[in-house]
Scaffold this active site. Structure first.
Site, mmCIF file in Angstrom:
data_model
loop_
_atom_site.group_PDB
_atom_site.id
_atom_site.type_symbol
_atom_site.label_atom_id
_atom_site.label_comp_id
_atom_site.label_asym_id
_atom_site.label_seq_id
_atom_site.Cartn_x
_atom_site.Cartn_y
_atom_site.Cartn_z
ATOM 1 N N ASN A 168 0.662 -1.319 0.020
ATOM 2 C CA ASN A 168 0.221 0.023 -0.007
ATOM 3 C C ASN A 168 1.011 1.161 -0.202
ATOM 4 O O ASN A 168 1.372 1.693 1.102
ATOM 5 C CB ASN A 168 -0.999 0.122 1.298
ATOM 6 C CG ASN A 168 -1.879 1.176 1.253
ATOM 7 O OD1 ASN A 168 -1.884 2.098 0.423
ATOM 8 N ND2 ASN A 168 -2.404 1.317 2.314
ATOM 9 N N GLY A 209 1.892 2.804 10.683
ATOM 10 C CA GLY A 209 3.021 4.190 10.612
ATOM 11 C C GLY A 209 3.565 4.260 12.059
ATOM 12 O O GLY A 209 4.219 5.404 11.862
ATOM 13 N N HIS A 240 -9.914 1.117 4.832
ATOM 14 C CA HIS A 240 -8.351 1.134 5.817
ATOM 15 C C HIS A 240 -8.907 2.161 6.845
ATOM 16 O O HIS A 240 -9.862 3.049 6.626
ATOM 17 C CB HIS A 240 -7.608 1.875 4.469
ATOM 18 C CG HIS A 240 -6.125 1.789 5.303
ATOM 19 N ND1 HIS A 240 -5.824 2.714 6.261
ATOM 20 C CD2 HIS A 240 -5.190 0.916 4.903
ATOM 21 C CE1 HIS A 240 -4.645 2.665 6.354
ATOM 22 N NE2 HIS A 240 -3.969 1.638 5.600
ATOM 23 N N SER A 267 3.228 -1.576 10.599
ATOM 24 C CA SER A 267 4.504 -1.436 10.849
ATOM 25 C C SER A 267 5.341 -2.724 10.519
ATOM 26 O O SER A 267 6.033 -3.108 11.161
ATOM 27 C CB SER A 267 4.604 -1.151 12.396
ATOM 28 O OG SER A 267 4.304 0.384 12.379
ATOM 29 N N GLU A 315 -7.417 4.753 7.684
ATOM 30 C CA GLU A 315 -7.108 6.020 7.338
ATOM 31 C C GLU A 315 -8.152 6.742 6.574
ATOM 32 O O GLU A 315 -8.584 7.747 6.811
ATOM 33 C CB GLU A 315 -5.726 6.210 6.394
ATOM 34 C CG GLU A 315 -4.512 6.049 7.268
ATOM 35 C CD GLU A 315 -3.257 5.469 6.638
ATOM 36 O OE1 GLU A 315 -3.264 5.288 5.255
ATOM 37 O OE2 GLU A 315 -2.534 5.228 7.385
ATOM 38 N N GLU A 341 -5.549 -4.951 10.593
ATOM 39 C CA GLU A 341 -4.478 -3.590 10.799
ATOM 40 C C GLU A 341 -4.972 -2.799 12.110
ATOM 41 O O GLU A 341 -5.867 -1.996 12.110
ATOM 42 C CB GLU A 341 -4.379 -2.617 9.624
ATOM 43 C CG GLU A 341 -4.120 -3.311 8.305
ATOM 44 C CD GLU A 341 -3.560 -2.300 7.337
ATOM 45 O OE1 GLU A 341 -2.301 -2.501 6.926
ATOM 46 O OE2 GLU A 341 -4.247 -1.262 7.142
ATOM 47 N N LYS A 399 -0.059 4.151 -0.427
ATOM 48 C CA LYS A 399 -0.671 5.433 0.194
ATOM 49 C C LYS A 399 -0.448 6.546 -0.644
ATOM 50 O O LYS A 399 -0.345 6.268 -1.927
ATOM 51 C CB LYS A 399 -0.139 5.660 1.581
ATOM 52 C CG LYS A 399 -0.358 4.369 2.616
ATOM 53 C CD LYS A 399 -0.211 4.708 3.936
ATOM 54 C CE LYS A 399 -0.472 3.458 4.766
ATOM 55 N NZ LYS A 399 -0.395 3.377 6.054
#
Ligand code: 13P
Length: 254
Positions: free
Chosen positions: A14, A176, A98, A216, A100, A170, A16
């Site tokens: 990904n 991150g 996701h 991560s 985010e 996730e 991003k």
């Protein structure tokens, strides 16, 4: 009963909101040059503006393309959105749900369900991302949150759609942050996710679903995570922007 040995591992990159089309082309070429194992399904998910150029680089190889985003309507006045039919012929996978997008762009469980159904209707494969926040984990709500996220989507799918879906566990606190879930934490959550799919569709369907860990993942921690039974691969953010690091993770999934 399918196990890690019979479910094809899947490792997705990904990227991003990183890489211009030129940078994406270079990165895809670098990844292709890594001689990745043929036993792992590798998916590159560049930003929308690089989908076609990166697809051209991997055309004719075993690497697949995934989109990071899609809208469930087929066409119309939805400025900025992309429909599944626009992805057909370019991408085979689409990341949906996701954290985010849930957190920063207000995507709800209902949105994730509608998108996942549209993705399947178009013959594409969703990578449905789920995971709890730090507050939810600390307050003991990890299982409740994951069950809600998974069942709201999977109850709306046919058994065939469910079984061919990919899920990415996730945890939000691991994305991150450099703080990955421990192999025990990842394995526990993934077992719970598989059980949730089994409640909706039975254990045969649940055993077919490939469930990745994301958050991560690095070339250092990937072996400990990916050798665990039930963890069928990884959804990789930061480390997927480096071809050699990404290749190490793909190798660990083989
Ligand atoms: P990082 O690997 O950068 O933590 O990102 C994980 C992720 O969000 C993949 O979708």
């Amino acid at each position: 009963m399918p196990t890690n040995q019979t479910r094809e591992p899947i490792v997705a990159a990904n990227w991003k909101m990183n890489t211009t089309p030129t940078e994406g082309t270079t990165l895809a070429r670098e990844i292709l040059a890594q001689h990745l194992p043929s036993t792992v399904q590798v998916v590159l998910c560049p930003p929308a503006t690089s989908l076609t150029t990166v697809a051209q680089v991997v055309q004719g190889t075993a690497i697949s393309i995934g989109a990071q985003h899609v809208y469930w309507e087929t066409s119309g006045a939805f400025t900025g959105e992309i429909s599944v039919s626009m992805l057909a012929g370019i991408a085979s996978y689409v990341i949906v749900g996701h954290s985010e997008r849930r957190r920063l762009f207000g995507e709800t469980d209902r949105d994730v369900q509608l998108k996942t159904q549209a993705i399947h209707l178009a013959g594409l494969t969703p990578i449905v991302a789920v995971g709890e926040s730090l507050e939810e984990r600390d307050s003991g709500h990890t299982h409740t949150v994951i069950r809600r996220q998974v069942s709201s989507v999977f109850q709306a799918l046919t058994p065939n759609e469910a079984g061919s879906s990919v899920i990415a566990y996730e945890p939000v606190w691991a994305i991150g942050t450099g703080r990955n879930a421990s192999p025990d934490q990842a394995q526990d959550a993934i077992g719970w996710i598989r059980e949730t799919v089994a409640i909706a569709h039975g254990s045969d369907v649940a055993d077919r679903v490939r469930i990745q860990y994301g958050g991560s993942v690095t070339s250092e921690n990937c072996v400990d995570l990916l050798r665990r039974d039930g963890i069928d691969g990884a959804l990789v953010g930061g480390a997927s922007l480096d071809a050699t690091h990404f290749a190490t993770i793909v190798l660990a999934a083989a």
